[in-house]
Design an enzyme around this catalytic site. Structure first.
Site, PDB file in Angstrom:
ATOM      1  CB  CYS A   1      44.862  47.985  38.260  1.00 35.71           C
ATOM      2  SG  CYS A   1      44.050  49.525  37.777  1.00 35.71           S
TER       3      CYS A   1
ATOM      4  CB  CYS B   1      47.965  50.984  35.693  1.00 36.99           C
ATOM      5  SG  CYS B   1      47.838  50.374  37.400  1.00 36.99           S
TER       6      CYS B   1
ATOM      7  CB  CYS C   1      28.598  41.620  49.507  1.00 41.42           C
ATOM      8  SG  CYS C   1      30.200  41.519  48.685  1.00 41.42           S
TER       9      CYS C   1
ATOM     10  CB  CYS D   1      44.741  51.275  41.304  1.00 41.33           C
ATOM     11  SG  CYS D   1      46.352  50.791  40.648  1.00 41.33           S
TER      12      CYS D   1
ATOM     13  CG  HIS E   1      35.972  53.603  42.555  1.00 41.17           C
ATOM     14  ND1 HIS E   1      35.887  53.858  43.908  1.00 41.17           N
ATOM     15  CD2 HIS E   1      34.933  52.784  42.249  1.00 41.17           C
ATOM     16  CE1 HIS E   1      34.826  53.223  44.392  1.00 41.17           C
ATOM     17  NE2 HIS E   1      34.235  52.562  43.405  1.00 41.17           N
TER      18      HIS E   1
ATOM     19  CG  HIS F   1      33.455  51.505  48.825  1.00 38.07           C
ATOM     20  ND1 HIS F   1      32.794  51.460  47.615  1.00 38.07           N
ATOM     21  CD2 HIS F   1      33.614  52.820  49.112  1.00 38.07           C
ATOM     22  CE1 HIS F   1      32.567  52.699  47.200  1.00 38.07           C
ATOM     23  NE2 HIS F   1      33.048  53.535  48.098  1.00 38.07           N
TER      24      HIS F   1
ATOM     25  CG  ASP G   1      31.665  43.263  56.782  1.00 38.82           C
ATOM     26  OD1 ASP G   1      32.613  43.323  55.959  1.00 38.82           O
ATOM     27  OD2 ASP G   1      30.484  43.443  56.438  1.00 38.82           O
TER      28      ASP G   1
ATOM     29  NE  ARG H   1      31.969  42.711  53.310  1.00 44.50           N
ATOM     30  CZ  ARG H   1      31.152  43.640  52.786  1.00 44.50           C
ATOM     31  NH1 ARG H   1      30.980  43.724  51.477  1.00 44.50           N
ATOM     32  NH2 ARG H   1      30.504  44.478  53.568  1.00 44.50           N
TER      33      ARG H   1
ATOM     34  CB  CYS I   1      33.292  45.085  48.750  1.00 41.60           C
ATOM     35  SG  CYS I   1      31.789  44.686  47.901  1.00 41.60           S
TER      36      CYS I   1
END
Length: 130
Positions: free
Chosen positions: A47, A50, A65, A96, A102, A105, A109, A117, A119
């Site tokens: 992250c 942090c 993607c 996290c 954030h 997502h 799939d 997945r 992403c």
């Protein structure tokens, strides 16, 4: 690891504008522009806020993607998921677990065995070689 909580001013001072936009304001980077999208080194993604370990390179794959994709988190306590109904759709947001940043997502799939997945925005992570 103890939960990290900081004021909005502290996050703004520590993060770049793009990191703040994605990690604290739940934005996203443009597809195919992130540092880790076509990245193939062995190591651990952390992250950016942090430094908690999030994803191992062994579960990274090219989903096509436009964002780095992983079939699972480094462990079950590294991330939390929650419903995201922004943008007029229902998605599953990845945060996290240590600082609530954030990250991106998760979608159903991905490859087996998880079928997931994750992403994830490159700007939400740092990388350490093994």
């Amino acid at each position: 690891m103890m939960k990290v909580t900081k004021s909005d001013e502290q996050w703004r001072a520590e993060l770049t504008d793009e990191q703040y936009s994605v990690c604290r304001a739940k934005g996203t980077e443009r597809p195919f522009t992130g540092e880790y999208n076509f990245f193939e080194k062995n190591g651990v993604f952390h992250c950016v806020c942090c430094k908690q370990p999030l994803f191992d390179s062994s579960v990274k794959f090219d989903a096509g993607c436009g964002w780095p994709s992983f079939s699972g988190a480094i462990d079950s306590e590294a991330v939390v998921i929650q419903e995201d109904t922004s943008l007029g759709m229902t998605r599953t947001e990845v945060l996290c677990a240590n600082c609530d940043a954030h990250l991106g997502h998760v979608f159903p799939d991905g490859p087996e065995p998880s079928g997931l997945r994750y992403c994830i925005n490159s700007v939400a992570m740092t990388f350490n070689d093994r």
